[in-house]
Scaffold this motif. Sequence first.
Motif, PDB file in Angstrom:
ATOM      1  N   LYS A 289       0.836  -1.225  -0.164  1.00 46.45           N
ATOM      2  CA  LYS A 289       0.301  -0.192  -0.251  1.00 46.45           C
ATOM      3  C   LYS A 289       0.947   1.150  -0.057  1.00 46.45           C
ATOM      4  O   LYS A 289       2.124   1.140   0.391  1.00 46.45           O
ATOM      5  CB  LYS A 289      -1.388  -0.216   1.066  1.00 46.45           C
ATOM      6  CG  LYS A 289      -2.035  -1.389   1.296  1.00 46.45           C
ATOM      7  CD  LYS A 289      -3.206  -1.146   0.153  1.00 46.45           C
ATOM      8  CE  LYS A 289      -4.069  -2.177   0.137  1.00 46.45           C
ATOM      9  NZ  LYS A 289      -5.133  -1.607  -0.597  1.00 46.45           N
ATOM     10  N   LYS A 290       0.453   1.851  -0.522  1.00 47.85           N
ATOM     11  CA  LYS A 290       1.497   3.608  -0.742  1.00 47.85           C
ATOM     12  C   LYS A 290       1.409   4.315   0.280  1.00 47.85           C
ATOM     13  O   LYS A 290       2.717   5.008   0.465  1.00 47.85           O
ATOM     14  CB  LYS A 290       0.920   4.915  -1.057  1.00 47.85           C
ATOM     15  CG  LYS A 290      -0.804   5.356  -1.878  1.00 47.85           C
ATOM     16  CD  LYS A 290      -1.019   6.286  -2.674  1.00 47.85           C
ATOM     17  CE  LYS A 290      -2.363   6.833  -2.128  1.00 47.85           C
ATOM     18  NZ  LYS A 290      -3.596   6.162  -1.694  1.00 47.85           N
TER      19      LYS A 290
ATOM     20  N   TRP B 137       2.007   2.386   3.561  1.00 47.69           N
ATOM     21  CA  TRP B 137       3.145   1.870   4.025  1.00 47.69           C
ATOM     22  C   TRP B 137       4.088   2.066   5.288  1.00 47.69           C
ATOM     23  O   TRP B 137       3.957   2.029   6.595  1.00 47.69           O
ATOM     24  CB  TRP B 137       3.781   0.670   3.398  1.00 47.69           C
ATOM     25  CG  TRP B 137       4.231  -0.841   4.430  1.00 47.69           C
ATOM     26  CD1 TRP B 137       5.211  -0.731   4.502  1.00 47.69           C
ATOM     27  CD2 TRP B 137       3.926  -1.800   4.837  1.00 47.69           C
ATOM     28  NE1 TRP B 137       5.617  -1.511   5.185  1.00 47.69           N
ATOM     29  CE2 TRP B 137       4.670  -2.736   5.586  1.00 47.69           C
ATOM     30  CE3 TRP B 137       2.524  -2.779   4.168  1.00 47.69           C
ATOM     31  CZ2 TRP B 137       4.593  -4.276   6.084  1.00 47.69           C
ATOM     32  CZ3 TRP B 137       1.905  -3.748   4.803  1.00 47.69           C
ATOM     33  CH2 TRP B 137       3.345  -4.281   5.425  1.00 47.69           C
TER      34      TRP B 137
ATOM     35  N   ASN C 268      -0.547  -7.959   3.389  1.00 47.33           N
ATOM     36  CA  ASN C 268      -2.110  -7.190   3.479  1.00 47.33           C
ATOM     37  C   ASN C 268      -2.683  -7.311   4.205  1.00 47.33           C
ATOM     38  O   ASN C 268      -2.921  -6.976   4.611  1.00 47.33           O
ATOM     39  CB  ASN C 268      -2.526  -8.318   2.495  1.00 47.33           C
ATOM     40  CG  ASN C 268      -4.124  -7.380   2.543  1.00 47.33           C
ATOM     41  OD1 ASN C 268      -4.198  -6.532   1.874  1.00 47.33           O
ATOM     42  ND2 ASN C 268      -5.342  -8.250   2.179  1.00 47.33           N
TER      43      ASN C 268
ATOM     44  N   TYR D   7      -1.339  -5.226   7.332  1.00 51.57           N
ATOM     45  CA  TYR D   7      -1.232  -3.595   6.689  1.00 51.57           C
ATOM     46  C   TYR D   7      -2.571  -3.054   7.797  1.00 51.57           C
ATOM     47  O   TYR D   7      -2.718  -2.315   7.988  1.00 51.57           O
ATOM     48  CB  TYR D   7      -0.895  -3.499   5.668  1.00 51.57           C
ATOM     49  CG  TYR D   7      -2.252  -2.227   4.773  1.00 51.57           C
ATOM     50  CD1 TYR D   7      -0.633  -0.605   5.025  1.00 51.57           C
ATOM     51  CD2 TYR D   7      -2.650  -2.110   4.100  1.00 51.57           C
ATOM     52  CE1 TYR D   7      -1.492   0.574   4.705  1.00 51.57           C
ATOM     53  CE2 TYR D   7      -3.682  -0.403   4.247  1.00 51.57           C
ATOM     54  CZ  TYR D   7      -2.791   0.085   4.158  1.00 51.57           C
ATOM     55  OH  TYR D   7      -3.500   2.052   3.901  1.00 51.57           O
TER      56      TYR D   7
ATOM     57  N   LYS E 199      -3.579  -0.560  10.219  1.00 50.06           N
ATOM     58  CA  LYS E 199      -4.436   0.060   9.300  1.00 50.06           C
ATOM     59  C   LYS E 199      -5.755   0.592  10.450  1.00 50.06           C
ATOM     60  O   LYS E 199      -6.390   1.690  10.808  1.00 50.06           O
ATOM     61  CB  LYS E 199      -4.855   0.257   8.182  1.00 50.06           C
ATOM     62  CG  LYS E 199      -5.709   1.185   7.239  1.00 50.06           C
ATOM     63  CD  LYS E 199      -4.984   2.383   7.056  1.00 50.06           C
ATOM     64  CE  LYS E 199      -6.173   3.215   5.948  1.00 50.06           C
ATOM     65  NZ  LYS E 199      -4.081   4.546   5.735  1.00 50.06           N
TER      66      LYS E 199
END
Length: 596
Positions: free
Chosen positions: A455-456, A458, A521, A524, A528
């Motif tokens: 993910k941008k 991260w 994934n 993250y 998040k």
Amino acid sequence: MNNTEKNVGIISKVAGPLIVAKNMKDVQMYDVVRVSDKRLIGEVIELRGDLASIQVYEETAGLGPGEPVYYTNEPLSVELAPGLIEGIFDGIQRPLDVIYDQTGDRIPLGVDVPKLDRNRKWNYKSVVKVGDYIVGGDVIGHVQETPAVLHKVMLNPTLKGTVTYIYDGEATITDVICKIKDDNGNEHDVQMLQKWPVRRPRPYNQKIAPYEPMVTGQRVIDTLFPIAIGGIASIPGPFGSGKTVVQHQLAKWADADIIVYIGCGERGNEMTDVLMEFPNLYDPKTGQNLMKRTVLIANTSNMPVAAREASIYTGITIAEYYRDMGYKVALMADSTSRWAEALREMSGRLEEMPGEEGYPAYLSSRLAEFYERAGLVKCLGSTDRTGAISAIGAVSPPGGDISEPVAQATLRIVKVFWGLSASLAYSRHFPAIDWLKSYSLYEDVLKEYYDNNVKKDWSKQVQETASILQEEAKLEEIVRLVGVDSLEFHDRLTLECARSIREDFLHQNAFDDVDTYSSLNKQYGILKMILTWYHLGQKALKENVSFNKITSMNVLEKIGRMKYIKEDDFNQEAEKIFDELNNEFEELMKGDELYV
């Protein structure tokens, strides 16, 4: 043979595993010799005139002066060929399973069995043709070594020439599978079997700076302290802090094609656990059991101390062989402290000048030599192949004191430090990697990879997580002095967020079928969710929403259990929790709550 023959030395002194022999002027450093008529295997480690100091890799009880020492005029070498995978070897590559079948539980003195099976037939397929010009390192054929590993048979790095004969079909490792004529017109028979001196690194074309992470599935490692493919890492920690379990987890889950696990001087029961566990472990990468891509070197603390020193080199040479095929190899050394103790013992018996804490003065250079053999490389040969060895060494400093020489010498070499904490281990927080002491120098290199491939945001998320954990350490000092009630609500929310990061994210159960591995994934997604709750909570506090209501939201229990969601269901379940989180905050913001 008798003692008057030219190629026989005579023992003049026995000091435990160290033997001094005279009449040895024709041997060279690191030559292998056979000691006494028991044919004990030994290695020359010092030469003075015609006196040679020999470290013996077997029990020397019963030896005395006057007994013969037979030359072999060969360095200590490993055999490289199909049959290594699934093998269980001791520190000098004797196959323990074969010895057990022949002689039982105890390794008899002077036992001499082939390191690899000479009788087993492999289905060999050639990939070169008569007339091809090939150079050292080129792949000349394939063997399906296990269902998980295609063994690429390579030309010995020292040879090159034109192929004059090839063979296809069933063959043993000593059968001639190819003949080549070198540039001088000499013909060479090529077998699948190669021998390589363990103390000499195998050559490669070029070393490359690591740029891609070795995903381990362990959240604290992948997120906060990542290691690159071809990187080197150290796991120092006191007794009972979980070094071996962390290494087992890395062996099971790390993004590697081949695992080489060296049990160097560790307790026999730990090595037994590995031997019993690995054949029963399901390997999600291949669908086979984990042993189908693993080589085990077992040199436990009750085995001769000198063989401990050799085991590290045996393991790294086997790892280099598979690296040269273009595979990613993960090498686990457990532990380099026991290896250093073997160095110290042999140095003491050689009467060398001791360095710090009795370790030899060359401790740092020997450690560096070992770790520098890891790395990401362009393999030898005319085709473009990239292979890597990622080396992870456990360090067991006495009393957990990382200021001792082995830990300090290791820290100067490695680029990732996963410092284990006794206090975390005693409070049952595993993996007990201390997020305040540990570091990864690959973090900056890997940021770009994570941001582009996961993910941008991260790296931004990781940076915030590290800041919250550091802030928690400062706030805990204040709480210890004057109590939690002295903190403002936004600081107390930071403490709650840090607790959630610790308990719901960093804590990972190695023995739970789902929690034992987390994809990038999933890592993250969990983080998040925790940080989103924290941001919305800080915003709600500014709107005068009750702190107690923010910290007792129903959704927090679901966030705490996200790590137990199966990978296939994760995205769907995470979306539901995210919606619930937003809805619950909306409900809180509607009420005109005041601080309590």
